[in-house]
Enzyme design. Structure first.
Site, PDB file in Angstrom:
ATOM      1  N   ASP A 164      65.244  25.644  76.559  1.00 51.04           N
ATOM      2  CA  ASP A 164      64.174  24.663  76.600  1.00 51.04           C
ATOM      3  C   ASP A 164      64.609  23.667  75.537  1.00 51.04           C
ATOM      4  OD1 ASP A 164      61.824  23.185  75.795  1.00 51.04           O
ATOM      5  OD2 ASP A 164      60.727  24.557  77.082  1.00 51.04           O
ATOM      6  N   HIS A 165      65.098  22.515  75.967  1.00 51.21           N
ATOM      7  CA  HIS A 165      65.792  21.674  74.976  1.00 51.21           C
ATOM      8  C   HIS A 165      64.838  21.159  73.892  1.00 51.21           C
ATOM      9  CE1 HIS A 165      64.435  18.198  77.360  1.00 51.21           C
ATOM     10  NE2 HIS A 165      64.726  17.445  76.326  1.00 51.21           N
ATOM     11  N   HIS A 198      58.060  22.663  78.052  1.00 52.14           N
ATOM     12  CA  HIS A 198      58.123  21.964  76.760  1.00 52.14           C
ATOM     13  C   HIS A 198      56.783  21.931  76.024  1.00 52.14           C
ATOM     14  CE1 HIS A 198      61.943  20.884  78.343  1.00 52.14           C
ATOM     15  NE2 HIS A 198      61.575  19.809  79.012  1.00 52.14           N
TER      16      HIS A 198
HETATM   17  C1  BG6 Z   1      63.206  17.167  80.933  1.00 54.93           C
HETATM   18  C2  BG6 Z   1      62.413  16.721  82.123  1.00 54.93           C
HETATM   19  O1  BG6 Z   1      63.113  18.558  80.773  1.00 54.93           O
HETATM   20  O2  BG6 Z   1      62.691  16.528  79.776  1.00 54.93           O
HETATM   21  C3  BG6 Z   1      62.460  15.220  82.273  1.00 54.93           C
HETATM   22  O3  BG6 Z   1      62.935  17.337  83.295  1.00 54.93           O
HETATM   23  C4  BG6 Z   1      62.031  14.553  80.993  1.00 54.93           C
HETATM   24  O4  BG6 Z   1      61.647  14.780  83.344  1.00 54.93           O
HETATM   25  C5  BG6 Z   1      62.783  15.123  79.809  1.00 54.93           C
HETATM   26  O5  BG6 Z   1      62.297  13.172  81.114  1.00 54.93           O
HETATM   27  C6  BG6 Z   1      62.239  14.581  78.502  1.00 54.93           C
HETATM   28  O6  BG6 Z   1      63.069  14.983  77.466  1.00 54.93           O
HETATM   29  P1  BG6 Z   1      63.190  14.143  76.124  1.00 54.93           P
HETATM   30  O7  BG6 Z   1      64.130  14.924  75.280  1.00 54.93           O
HETATM   31  O8  BG6 Z   1      63.702  12.795  76.507  1.00 54.93           O
HETATM   32  O9  BG6 Z   1      61.801  14.058  75.565  1.00 54.93           O
END
Ligand code: BG6
Length: 482
Positions: free
Chosen positions: A178-179, A241
């Site tokens: 989960d980045h 997230h």
């Molecule tokens: C991803 C989603 O996990 O997270 C995307 O699939 C989203 O739709 C993105 O744009 C948002 O990530 P960050 O790091 O730009 O907030």
């Protein structure tokens, strides 16, 4: 760090290009990669090793946060090999097995193997089965699986996927990315709370009036209509997230910080998260879809006009919700989340609003509340809003801001931190199955209601901060969005 093979399914894809290759390069240039390692890129296309290497090089030049050092780049690229693979063909894995072994022998590295699934979730199942049957996962050394979201499409399918994976990998070998957990400011949350007695003392229901977590985006559906129109903001952002941010904000820190203890504490948050019945959904969750509007001074089309979206799509591009954590620390404190595409600004942040001071001393003045604002991305920093007397303005109380912001350039990217942890065998910032399952459990009634179209879908203007219904949700409790 142990030598290893990094076996990348989906090496010709977008995620590899934007995130994985730049992250590996930055780890390499920082001397954080193992002294010896092999990267085997897999894909359907008939690429040569050189073609993969050229693509990796382009990706790094375009997306790396560190400038390219030509000598380092040359050495880095030499670790990459390409192996074409039709992932649906069991016999193709025999060749792959031999190829991986051959590289291990050439480089004299142990059979520690990292399998990275950066492919469509439709393929997770067949890949895992074939990896197992080919013997690739029977190693003397360690084996690990890195898997990207979406982890299932709903509660049932996520359980099914997990059952499948568990026949090959133990929970201790599974790294569910989960980045958001790799974002430096998210990893900073525990330190912020627990190394600062000032904050620690206040981080609970006695002093906090409400918590707000926002993840707003300016971009729309982009080229991902096929995926996004089936998942919506609820599956794309909330199930993973947003709920992870809730866990990270609300958990109590264990005395000893390690993966097991942290995951245990996160699990306790999910156990205390009040479940929603189907009837609760419309009262506590607002879904929205963007209509046309102005974004960055330009006309932006509405969701239904985007390419690849069904004319009558009821997909949610925005979700706001009120959640309650019914434990001793948070009982009675509402947590609000909101996330959406095509909003006014790109910002992921956590805002804690403190309760009003006791007594009526400043009744004649409109006092702003104390706020602790944690900016996660793209800005990274912490701001504390306090009140102070302004003698130049008749001694009126005015908000002042104590602001700390981090130099953006030097911070590692989420994928760097996460890949490094996975190579070291540290699961702290990866989602445990319990968390994933409980997140799906919480989200499932919302999915059911939307599936039956039993809740309103509110339109909001592109370039705004979401539908008015989300403002009503929070105004009901006497608060406002920050
Ligand atoms: C991803 C989603 O996990 O997270 C995307 O699939 C989203 O739709 C993105 O744009 C948002 O990530 P960050 O790091 O730009 O907030």
């Amino acid at each position: 760090m142990d030598s290893m093979s990094f076996i990348l399914f989906g090496s010709t894809g977008d995620l590899a290009k934007r995130k994985i290759y730049p992250a590996l390069y930055n780890l390499f240039i920082d001397k954080s990669m193992p002294a010896s390692f092999s990267v085997v890129g897999l894909g359907r296309r008939n690429w040569s090793h050189e073609e993969l290497q050229r693509n990796v090089e382009d990706a790094v030049r375009t997306f790396s946060r560190n400038p390219v050092d030509e000598e380092v780049m040359e050495k880095f690229l030499q670790t990459f090999r390409y192996h074409p693979l039709d992932v649906t063909k069991p016999e193709a894995y025999e060749d792959l097995y031999q190829y991986v072994q051959k590289r291990e022998e050439e480089l004299n590295i142990k059979d520690n193997r990292m399998f990275y699934l950066s492919v469509s979730p439709k393929l997770f199942d067949v890949i895992i089965t074939n990896v197992k049957n080919s013997g690739l996962s029977d190693t003397q050394g360690w084996k690990r699986l890195i898997i990207e979201k979406p982890f299932g499409h709903d509660l049932e399918s996520s359980r099914e996927l997990n059952r499948k994976i568990s026949t090959v990998f133990d929970e201790k070998e599974i790294y569910r990315i989960d980045h958001y957990l790799g974002k430096p400011m998210v990893q900073n949350l525990e330190a912020l709370e627990h190394s600062n007695p000032v904050l620690q003392a206040l981080w609970n229901k006695k002093y906090i009036a409400n918590m707000q977590i926002t993840a707003s985006e300016i971009v729309g559906v982009e080229e991902r209509a096929g995926y996004y129109d089936k998942v919506g903001a609820i599956r794309d952002m909330v199930q993973n997230h947003m709920l992870q941010l809730i866990m990270m904000t609300a958990m109590r820190l264990p005395n000893e910080i390690n993966a097991e203890n942290i995951r245990n504490e996160k699990k306790k948050v999910m156990e205390a998260l009040r479940p929603l019945s189907k009837e609760d959904v419309a009262k506590n969750v607002v879904r929205g879809q963007y209509g046309p509007g102005i974004v960055n001074d330009e006309h932006a089309q509405g969701y239904l006009d985007e390419e690849g979206i069904e004319d009558d799509s009821k997909n949610d591009t925005y979700i706001a919700a009120r959640l309650w954590i019914d434990n001793d620390f948070w009982k009675g404190v509402p947590f609000y989340i909101r996330t959406g595409k095509r909003m006014k600004e790109k910002s992921t942040r956590i805002v804690m609003e403190f309760k009003s001071p006791y007594g009526r001393r400043y009744e004649d003045q409109d006092l702003e509340p104390n706020l602790l604002i944690i900016e996660i991305s793209p800005n990274k920093g912490v701001t504390l809003q306090l009140n102070s007397k302004n003698s130049l303005n008749n001694g009126k109380l005015e908000p002042v801001h104590i602001n700390f912001s981090k130099d953006q350039r030097d911070l590692p990217e989420a994928y760097e931190l996460l890949l490094l942890d996975a190579m070291r065998g540290d699961q702290t910032y990866f989602a445990h199955w319990d968390e994933v399952e409980m997140s799906w459990e919480w989200v499932q009634p919302i999915l059911d209601v939307y599936e039956q179209d039993e809740a309103p879908l509110y339109l909001y203007e592109a370039g705004s901060m979401g539908p008015k219904a989300a403002d009503r949700l929070i105004h009901e409790d006497g608060f406002q969005w920050w």
